[in-house]
Motif scaffolding. Sequence first.
Motif, PDB file in Angstrom:
ATOM      1  N   UNK A  25       0.861  -1.173   0.000  1.00 51.17           N
ATOM      2  CA  UNK A  25       0.000   0.000   0.000  1.00 51.17           C
ATOM      3  C   UNK A  25       0.906   1.234   0.000  1.00 51.17           C
ATOM      4  N   UNK A  26       0.561   2.287  -0.715  1.00 55.43           N
ATOM      5  CA  UNK A  26       1.424   3.475  -0.767  1.00 55.43           C
ATOM      6  C   UNK A  26       1.740   4.079   0.599  1.00 55.43           C
ATOM      7  N   UNK A  27       0.794   4.038   1.527  1.00 59.65           N
ATOM      8  CA  UNK A  27       1.062   4.585   2.856  1.00 59.65           C
ATOM      9  C   UNK A  27       2.078   3.740   3.619  1.00 59.65           C
ATOM     10  N   UNK A  28       2.041   2.428   3.414  1.00 58.54           N
ATOM     11  CA  UNK A  28       3.028   1.553   4.051  1.00 58.54           C
ATOM     12  C   UNK A  28       4.409   1.847   3.475  1.00 58.54           C
ATOM     13  N   UNK A  29       4.487   2.009   2.168  1.00 61.43           N
ATOM     14  CA  UNK A  29       5.763   2.320   1.528  1.00 61.43           C
ATOM     15  C   UNK A  29       6.302   3.661   2.032  1.00 61.43           C
ATOM     16  N   UNK A  30       5.439   4.657   2.143  1.00 67.52           N
ATOM     17  CA  UNK A  30       5.871   5.964   2.637  1.00 67.52           C
ATOM     18  C   UNK A  30       6.331   5.888   4.089  1.00 67.52           C
ATOM     19  N   UNK A  31       5.612   5.129   4.906  1.00 64.71           N
ATOM     20  CA  UNK A  31       5.999   4.971   6.307  1.00 64.71           C
ATOM     21  C   UNK A  31       7.351   4.276   6.438  1.00 64.71           C
TER      22      UNK A  31
END
Length: 63
Positions: A25-31
């Motif tokens: 998920x993009x938010x997981x990658x950003x985190x």
Amino acid sequence: MSDRAQQGRKTFAFNAHQSASGTRHPLVAAAMVLPLATLLVVLFGGWDQVVTQASSVSALLGR
């Protein structure tokens, strides 16, 4: 337990945060990326480079 089953189990545990299609998920990658990126900017004074690069890209795009 066979080696193959144990390897599959390790793979599942390591990739448990990924979706069924194998993408994060993009938010997981950003985190995952933002803390390291912040640390590198602070340690190496990279903020000036970020601003310089952004202005160069915007000049290329004609803005």
